[in-house]
Scaffold this motif. Sequence first.
Motif, PDB file in Angstrom:
ATOM      1  N   THR A  69       0.817  -1.209   0.000  1.00 10.53           N
ATOM      2  CA  THR A  69       0.000   0.000   0.000  1.00 10.53           C
ATOM      3  C   THR A  69       0.852   1.262   0.000  1.00 10.53           C
ATOM      4  O   THR A  69       0.534   2.230  -0.694  1.00 10.53           O
ATOM      5  N   VAL A  70       1.954   1.260   0.754  1.00 11.12           N
ATOM      6  CA  VAL A  70       2.802   2.454   0.785  1.00 11.12           C
ATOM      7  C   VAL A  70       3.438   2.691  -0.581  1.00 11.12           C
ATOM      8  O   VAL A  70       3.468   3.831  -1.072  1.00 11.12           O
ATOM      9  N   THR A  71       3.970   1.654  -1.203  1.00 10.84           N
ATOM     10  CA  THR A  71       4.597   1.858  -2.513  1.00 10.84           C
ATOM     11  C   THR A  71       3.572   2.257  -3.559  1.00 10.84           C
ATOM     12  O   THR A  71       3.882   3.056  -4.455  1.00 10.84           O
ATOM     13  N   GLU A  72       2.344   1.751  -3.456  1.00 11.62           N
ATOM     14  CA  GLU A  72       1.308   2.182  -4.399  1.00 11.62           C
ATOM     15  C   GLU A  72       0.975   3.646  -4.188  1.00 11.62           C
ATOM     16  O   GLU A  72       0.786   4.401  -5.149  1.00 11.62           O
ATOM     17  N   ASN A  73       0.898   4.087  -2.941  1.00 15.25           N
ATOM     18  CA  ASN A  73       0.644   5.499  -2.668  1.00 15.25           C
ATOM     19  C   ASN A  73       1.784   6.378  -3.184  1.00 15.25           C
ATOM     20  O   ASN A  73       1.550   7.462  -3.736  1.00 15.25           O
ATOM     21  N   LEU A  74       3.026   5.935  -3.000  1.00 15.35           N
ATOM     22  CA  LEU A  74       4.164   6.691  -3.517  1.00 15.35           C
ATOM     23  C   LEU A  74       4.120   6.763  -5.039  1.00 15.35           C
ATOM     24  O   LEU A  74       4.399   7.802  -5.642  1.00 15.35           O
ATOM     25  N   ARG A  75       3.771   5.652  -5.661  1.00 12.00           N
ATOM     26  CA  ARG A  75       3.727   5.608  -7.121  1.00 12.00           C
ATOM     27  C   ARG A  75       2.635   6.508  -7.680  1.00 12.00           C
ATOM     28  O   ARG A  75       2.829   7.201  -8.679  1.00 12.00           O
ATOM     29  N   SER A  76       1.484   6.521  -7.033  1.00 13.53           N
ATOM     30  CA  SER A  76       0.329   7.233  -7.588  1.00 13.53           C
ATOM     31  C   SER A  76       0.241   8.688  -7.139  1.00 13.53           C
ATOM     32  O   SER A  76      -0.300   9.527  -7.865  1.00 13.53           O
ATOM     33  N   SER A  77       0.777   9.000  -5.934  1.00  9.43           N
ATOM     34  CA  SER A  77       0.587  10.339  -5.373  1.00  9.43           C
ATOM     35  C   SER A  77       1.865  11.140  -5.227  1.00  9.43           C
ATOM     36  O   SER A  77       1.822  12.281  -4.785  1.00  9.43           O
ATOM     37  N   GLY A  78       3.004  10.560  -5.564  1.00  4.22           N
ATOM     38  CA  GLY A  78       4.249  11.308  -5.483  1.00  4.22           C
ATOM     39  C   GLY A  78       5.146  10.821  -4.371  1.00  4.22           C
ATOM     40  O   GLY A  78       4.688  10.310  -3.346  1.00  4.22           O
ATOM     41  N   SER A  79       6.444  10.999  -4.548  1.00  4.15           N
ATOM     42  CA  SER A  79       7.424  10.417  -3.636  1.00  4.15           C
ATOM     43  C   SER A  79       7.541  11.145  -2.310  1.00  4.15           C
ATOM     44  O   SER A  79       8.232  10.662  -1.407  1.00  4.15           O
ATOM     45  N   HIS A  80       6.886  12.289  -2.149  1.00  4.17           N
ATOM     46  CA  HIS A  80       7.031  13.059  -0.916  1.00  4.17           C
ATOM     47  C   HIS A  80       5.737  13.154  -0.119  1.00  4.17           C
ATOM     48  O   HIS A  80       5.579  14.055   0.706  1.00  4.17           O
ATOM     49  N   ILE A  81       4.819  12.226  -0.333  1.00  2.00           N
ATOM     50  CA  ILE A  81       3.551  12.315   0.408  1.00  2.00           C
ATOM     51  C   ILE A  81       3.728  12.006   1.895  1.00  2.00           C
ATOM     52  O   ILE A  81       2.907  12.423   2.711  1.00  2.00           O
ATOM     53  N   TYR A  82       4.792  11.293   2.255  1.00  3.95           N
ATOM     54  CA  TYR A  82       5.020  10.964   3.663  1.00  3.95           C
ATOM     55  C   TYR A  82       6.088  11.829   4.317  1.00  3.95           C
ATOM     56  O   TYR A  82       6.373  11.662   5.506  1.00  3.95           O
ATOM     57  N   GLY A  83       6.714  12.722   3.561  1.00  2.02           N
ATOM     58  CA  GLY A  83       7.759  13.566   4.113  1.00  2.02           C
ATOM     59  C   GLY A  83       8.546  14.233   3.004  1.00  2.02           C
ATOM     60  O   GLY A  83       8.417  13.878   1.821  1.00  2.02           O
ATOM     61  N   ASP A  84       9.357  15.208   3.372  1.00  2.00           N
ATOM     62  CA  ASP A  84      10.099  15.979   2.379  1.00  2.00           C
ATOM     63  C   ASP A  84      11.273  15.211   1.776  1.00  2.00           C
ATOM     64  O   ASP A  84      11.695  15.498   0.654  1.00  2.00           O
ATOM     65  N   ALA A  85      11.819  14.264   2.516  1.00  2.00           N
ATOM     66  CA  ALA A  85      12.980  13.520   2.021  1.00  2.00           C
ATOM     67  C   ALA A  85      12.550  12.411   1.060  1.00  2.00           C
ATOM     68  O   ALA A  85      11.417  11.933   1.102  1.00  2.00           O
ATOM     69  N   ASP A  86      13.483  12.007   0.201  1.00  2.72           N
ATOM     70  CA  ASP A  86      13.181  10.951  -0.764  1.00  2.72           C
ATOM     71  C   ASP A  86      13.048   9.608  -0.048  1.00  2.72           C
ATOM     72  O   ASP A  86      13.789   9.307   0.894  1.00  2.72           O
ATOM     73  N   PRO A  87      12.121   8.761  -0.508  1.00  2.00           N
ATOM     74  CA  PRO A  87      12.002   7.425   0.080  1.00  2.00           C
ATOM     75  C   PRO A  87      13.213   6.568  -0.240  1.00  2.00           C
ATOM     76  O   PRO A  87      13.945   6.830  -1.200  1.00  2.00           O
ATOM     77  N   GLU A  88      13.415   5.541   0.569  1.00  2.13           N
ATOM     78  CA  GLU A  88      14.562   4.643   0.434  1.00  2.13           C
ATOM     79  C   GLU A  88      14.049   3.210   0.346  1.00  2.13           C
ATOM     80  O   GLU A  88      13.116   2.833   1.056  1.00  2.13           O
ATOM     81  N   PHE A  89      14.692   2.414  -0.504  1.00  3.41           N
ATOM     82  CA  PHE A  89      14.280   1.029  -0.704  1.00  3.41           C
ATOM     83  C   PHE A  89      15.504   0.128  -0.751  1.00  3.41           C
ATOM     84  O   PHE A  89      16.608   0.571  -1.054  1.00  3.41           O
ATOM     85  N   GLY A  90      15.289  -1.145  -0.457  1.00  3.87           N
ATOM     86  CA  GLY A  90      16.360  -2.119  -0.574  1.00  3.87           C
ATOM     87  C   GLY A  90      15.805  -3.466  -0.977  1.00  3.87           C
ATOM     88  O   GLY A  90      14.663  -3.821  -0.644  1.00  3.87           O
ATOM     89  N   VAL A  91      16.612  -4.226  -1.719  1.00  2.00           N
ATOM     90  CA  VAL A  91      16.249  -5.568  -2.156  1.00  2.00           C
ATOM     91  C   VAL A  91      17.384  -6.512  -1.791  1.00  2.00           C
ATOM     92  O   VAL A  91      18.554  -6.230  -2.087  1.00  2.00           O
ATOM     93  N   LEU A  92      17.050  -7.614  -1.147  1.00  2.67           N
ATOM     94  CA  LEU A  92      18.023  -8.664  -0.875  1.00  2.67           C
ATOM     95  C   LEU A  92      17.821  -9.761  -1.910  1.00  2.67           C
ATOM     96  O   LEU A  92      16.787 -10.449  -1.894  1.00  2.67           O
TER      97      LEU A  92
END
Length: 295
Positions: free
Chosen positions: A35-58
């Motif tokens: 849900t968070v990544t869908e919100n970021l994708r659809s509403s913009g990368s700063h909807i939860y704060g001014d800084a850019d979101p961070e992701f990681g894949v193992l």
Amino acid sequence: MPSDDWYLIDDVDEFLARAGEFLRSRPAPHTVHLTVTENLRSSGSHIYGDADPEFGVLPGEGGAREGKTGDTDVRATFFRTPPHTLNPTPLTEDEADALAALLAGQGRELPGVSAARDTAAAFAAAWQRHTGAEAVLRERMRLYRLDELTVPQPVPPGRARVAGEADRKQLAQWFEEFCRDAGEPLLRDAQEWADERVERGDVMFWQDPDGTAVAMAGASVKVAGQVRVVGVYTPAHLRGRGYAGAVTVEVTRAALASGAEEVLLFTDLANPTSNGLYQRIGYRPVSDFAVYDFR
């Protein structure tokens, strides 16, 4: 395991291209990530704060570093929307330690971690070892999945309605009160949250017979066939009258009518009233989660 096995990403579309299939392979335990990544994708990368979101894949055996996708190619992921907590998918103790070592070595500052119970505990302990920060358990939560919807009796007087244009101020106020009562930081600007909810039409009020709103409940965006009930709130002076249960039933019905294959919700394990209520409605436990603050 080596800390550099983690592949770090700062773009939500790239993250979903690499890890989206993995997240959808087990949508219930990955519900927050979806849900968070869908919100970021659809509403913009700063909807939860001014800084850019961070992701990681193992990467798993299939080698997600080469851009492949699929269940065997990704072992775990994390996301973070600064200034909020780190949110990893389930990790072993070694994987949690490697991630903590990587982020600490880069000088990242984390306010806490939110994850499945054992993962949260393992990462909190690893972060404490690598940084010296104190890890304090803030909240224990339980994820529930709807089995068979049951309407608690008696149903309180009144009816449900979708929150509309005239309800923006009430929504923003109740969102702030909901977060304060839950002891959680505001993840979004309250008025922006209210505006978005009105536009999407995914919050319901229970109103008494004279038309006064007495409780609310919302629904997340539908992702991977699932919807999560969110923001169930009744003002303190109106509690104990069945309003929360009534509005949760109606939001659940709306989610099912929208085609959701699964309906989920989280509860605070410190609140036996809400846990008992949701089980009476027909929700059954899936797994436990925990939130730790770092000080």
